[in-house]
Design a protein around this motif. Sequence first.
Motif, PDB file in Angstrom:
ATOM      1  N   MET A   8       0.904  -1.146  -0.163  1.00  0.00           N
ATOM      2  CA  MET A   8       0.093   0.020   0.180  1.00  0.00           C
ATOM      3  C   MET A   8       0.786   1.206   0.055  1.00  0.00           C
ATOM      4  O   MET A   8       1.971   1.328   0.628  1.00  0.00           O
ATOM      5  CB  MET A   8      -0.776  -0.012   1.147  1.00  0.00           C
ATOM      6  N   ALA A   9       0.288   2.348  -0.441  1.00  0.00           N
ATOM      7  CA  ALA A   9       0.777   3.798  -0.344  1.00  0.00           C
ATOM      8  C   ALA A   9       1.000   4.036   0.907  1.00  0.00           C
ATOM      9  O   ALA A   9       0.244   3.590   1.896  1.00  0.00           O
ATOM     10  CB  ALA A   9       0.231   4.592  -1.267  1.00  0.00           C
ATOM     11  N   VAL A  10       2.060   4.898   1.407  1.00  0.00           N
ATOM     12  CA  VAL A  10       2.209   5.553   2.510  1.00  0.00           C
ATOM     13  C   VAL A  10       1.649   7.056   2.754  1.00  0.00           C
ATOM     14  O   VAL A  10       2.121   7.827   2.019  1.00  0.00           O
ATOM     15  CB  VAL A  10       3.436   5.286   3.167  1.00  0.00           C
ATOM     16  N   HIS A  11       0.877   7.266   3.515  1.00  0.00           N
ATOM     17  CA  HIS A  11       0.192   8.563   3.774  1.00  0.00           C
ATOM     18  C   HIS A  11       1.154   9.471   4.394  1.00  0.00           C
ATOM     19  O   HIS A  11       2.059   9.058   5.230  1.00  0.00           O
ATOM     20  CB  HIS A  11      -1.043   8.810   4.571  1.00  0.00           C
ATOM     21  N   ASP A  12       1.498  10.674   3.962  1.00  0.00           N
ATOM     22  CA  ASP A  12       2.319  11.558   4.391  1.00  0.00           C
ATOM     23  C   ASP A  12       2.195  11.866   5.856  1.00  0.00           C
ATOM     24  O   ASP A  12       3.400  11.925   6.540  1.00  0.00           O
ATOM     25  CB  ASP A  12       2.628  12.973   3.626  1.00  0.00           C
ATOM     26  N   LYS A  17       4.326  11.979  11.309  1.00  0.00           N
ATOM     27  CA  LYS A  17       4.069  11.615  12.834  1.00  0.00           C
ATOM     28  C   LYS A  17       5.218  10.883  13.326  1.00  0.00           C
ATOM     29  O   LYS A  17       5.821  10.931  14.550  1.00  0.00           O
ATOM     30  CB  LYS A  17       2.823  10.820  13.216  1.00  0.00           C
ATOM     31  N   PHE A  18       5.925   9.994  12.463  1.00  0.00           N
ATOM     32  CA  PHE A  18       7.135   9.389  12.835  1.00  0.00           C
ATOM     33  C   PHE A  18       8.287  10.206  13.337  1.00  0.00           C
ATOM     34  O   PHE A  18       8.996   9.944  14.030  1.00  0.00           O
ATOM     35  CB  PHE A  18       7.472   8.286  12.094  1.00  0.00           C
ATOM     36  N   LEU A  19       8.447  10.966  12.209  1.00  0.00           N
ATOM     37  CA  LEU A  19       9.462  12.034  12.465  1.00  0.00           C
ATOM     38  C   LEU A  19       9.356  12.746  13.839  1.00  0.00           C
ATOM     39  O   LEU A  19      10.351  12.989  14.454  1.00  0.00           O
ATOM     40  CB  LEU A  19       9.637  12.941  11.419  1.00  0.00           C
ATOM     41  N   LYS A  24      11.417  14.065  18.749  1.00  0.00           N
ATOM     42  CA  LYS A  24      10.919  14.735  20.032  1.00  0.00           C
ATOM     43  C   LYS A  24      10.530  13.652  21.207  1.00  0.00           C
ATOM     44  O   LYS A  24      10.198  14.224  22.263  1.00  0.00           O
ATOM     45  CB  LYS A  24       9.956  15.712  19.763  1.00  0.00           C
ATOM     46  N   ARG A  25      10.313  12.464  20.687  1.00  0.00           N
ATOM     47  CA  ARG A  25       9.809  11.465  21.465  1.00  0.00           C
ATOM     48  C   ARG A  25       8.483  11.915  22.112  1.00  0.00           C
ATOM     49  O   ARG A  25       8.021  11.687  23.294  1.00  0.00           O
ATOM     50  CB  ARG A  25      10.668  11.155  22.607  1.00  0.00           C
ATOM     51  N   THR A  26       7.558  12.499  21.086  1.00  0.00           N
ATOM     52  CA  THR A  26       6.355  13.147  21.851  1.00  0.00           C
ATOM     53  C   THR A  26       5.236  12.175  22.074  1.00  0.00           C
ATOM     54  O   THR A  26       4.176  12.413  22.483  1.00  0.00           O
ATOM     55  CB  THR A  26       6.104  14.117  20.754  1.00  0.00           C
ATOM     56  N   TYR A  27       5.358  10.991  21.579  1.00  0.00           N
ATOM     57  CA  TYR A  27       4.238   9.807  21.604  1.00  0.00           C
ATOM     58  C   TYR A  27       4.783   8.567  22.288  1.00  0.00           C
ATOM     59  O   TYR A  27       5.920   8.335  22.227  1.00  0.00           O
ATOM     60  CB  TYR A  27       3.810   9.398  20.097  1.00  0.00           C
ATOM     61  N   ARG A  78       7.569  -2.193   2.714  1.00  0.00           N
ATOM     62  CA  ARG A  78       7.354  -0.868   1.957  1.00  0.00           C
ATOM     63  C   ARG A  78       7.351   0.431   3.022  1.00  0.00           C
ATOM     64  O   ARG A  78       8.254   1.223   3.154  1.00  0.00           O
ATOM     65  CB  ARG A  78       6.510  -0.731   1.046  1.00  0.00           C
ATOM     66  N   PHE A  79       6.570   0.239   4.075  1.00  0.00           N
ATOM     67  CA  PHE A  79       6.362   1.338   5.267  1.00  0.00           C
ATOM     68  C   PHE A  79       7.610   1.123   5.852  1.00  0.00           C
ATOM     69  O   PHE A  79       7.983   2.260   6.454  1.00  0.00           O
ATOM     70  CB  PHE A  79       5.269   0.781   5.847  1.00  0.00           C
ATOM     71  N   ARG A  80       8.150  -0.028   6.483  1.00  0.00           N
ATOM     72  CA  ARG A  80       9.158  -0.249   7.418  1.00  0.00           C
ATOM     73  C   ARG A  80      10.516   0.767   6.542  1.00  0.00           C
ATOM     74  O   ARG A  80      11.151   1.429   7.550  1.00  0.00           O
ATOM     75  CB  ARG A  80       9.727  -1.325   7.483  1.00  0.00           C
ATOM     76  N   ARG A  81      10.806   0.791   5.377  1.00  0.00           N
ATOM     77  CA  ARG A  81      11.769   1.387   4.656  1.00  0.00           C
ATOM     78  C   ARG A  81      11.722   2.956   4.845  1.00  0.00           C
ATOM     79  O   ARG A  81      12.682   3.577   4.841  1.00  0.00           O
ATOM     80  CB  ARG A  81      11.982   1.257   3.223  1.00  0.00           C
ATOM     81  N   GLU A  82      10.260   3.397   5.048  1.00  0.00           N
ATOM     82  CA  GLU A  82      10.074   4.897   5.192  1.00  0.00           C
ATOM     83  C   GLU A  82      10.593   5.320   6.508  1.00  0.00           C
ATOM     84  O   GLU A  82      10.690   6.602   6.673  1.00  0.00           O
ATOM     85  CB  GLU A  82       8.700   5.157   4.907  1.00  0.00           C
ATOM     86  N   LEU A  83      10.563   4.503   7.616  1.00  0.00           N
ATOM     87  CA  LEU A  83      10.971   4.716   9.034  1.00  0.00           C
ATOM     88  C   LEU A  83      12.358   4.543   9.267  1.00  0.00           C
ATOM     89  O   LEU A  83      12.636   3.636   9.863  1.00  0.00           O
ATOM     90  CB  LEU A  83       9.929   3.991   9.814  1.00  0.00           C
TER      91      LEU A  83
END
Length: 108
Positions: A8-12, A17-19, A24-27, A78-83
């Motif tokens: 699946m595509a990954v929403h921006d 939110k991961f960044l 900042k370790r905000t979540y 695919r998603f894991r490579r984005e993070l």
Amino acid sequence: MANAASGMAVHDECKLKFLELKAKRTYRFIVYKIEEKQKQVIVEKLEGVPKSRIFFIAWSPDTSRVRNKMIYASSKDRFRRELDGIQVELQATDPTEMGLDVIKSRAN
């Protein structure tokens, strides 16, 4: 268009939110889900308690249909490579594989 091979595509917002979590370790956690109608991975839930380690837990129960498992596996890769910045990765097919005792042992 997404299929079992490409994922699946990954929403921006997922990356944004991961960044925030990484910088900042905000979540305490971010729950992502595959939204089949939109054919993309989206943010489902956030909890705002700072933490220091970043875990990636991939949940794919054994009871899922084969097609869903294939889409999930390719989308997860695919998603894991984005993070960039995940410190611990768990693959769980049963709730016991992602219990608090497992998470604590992997955190140390």
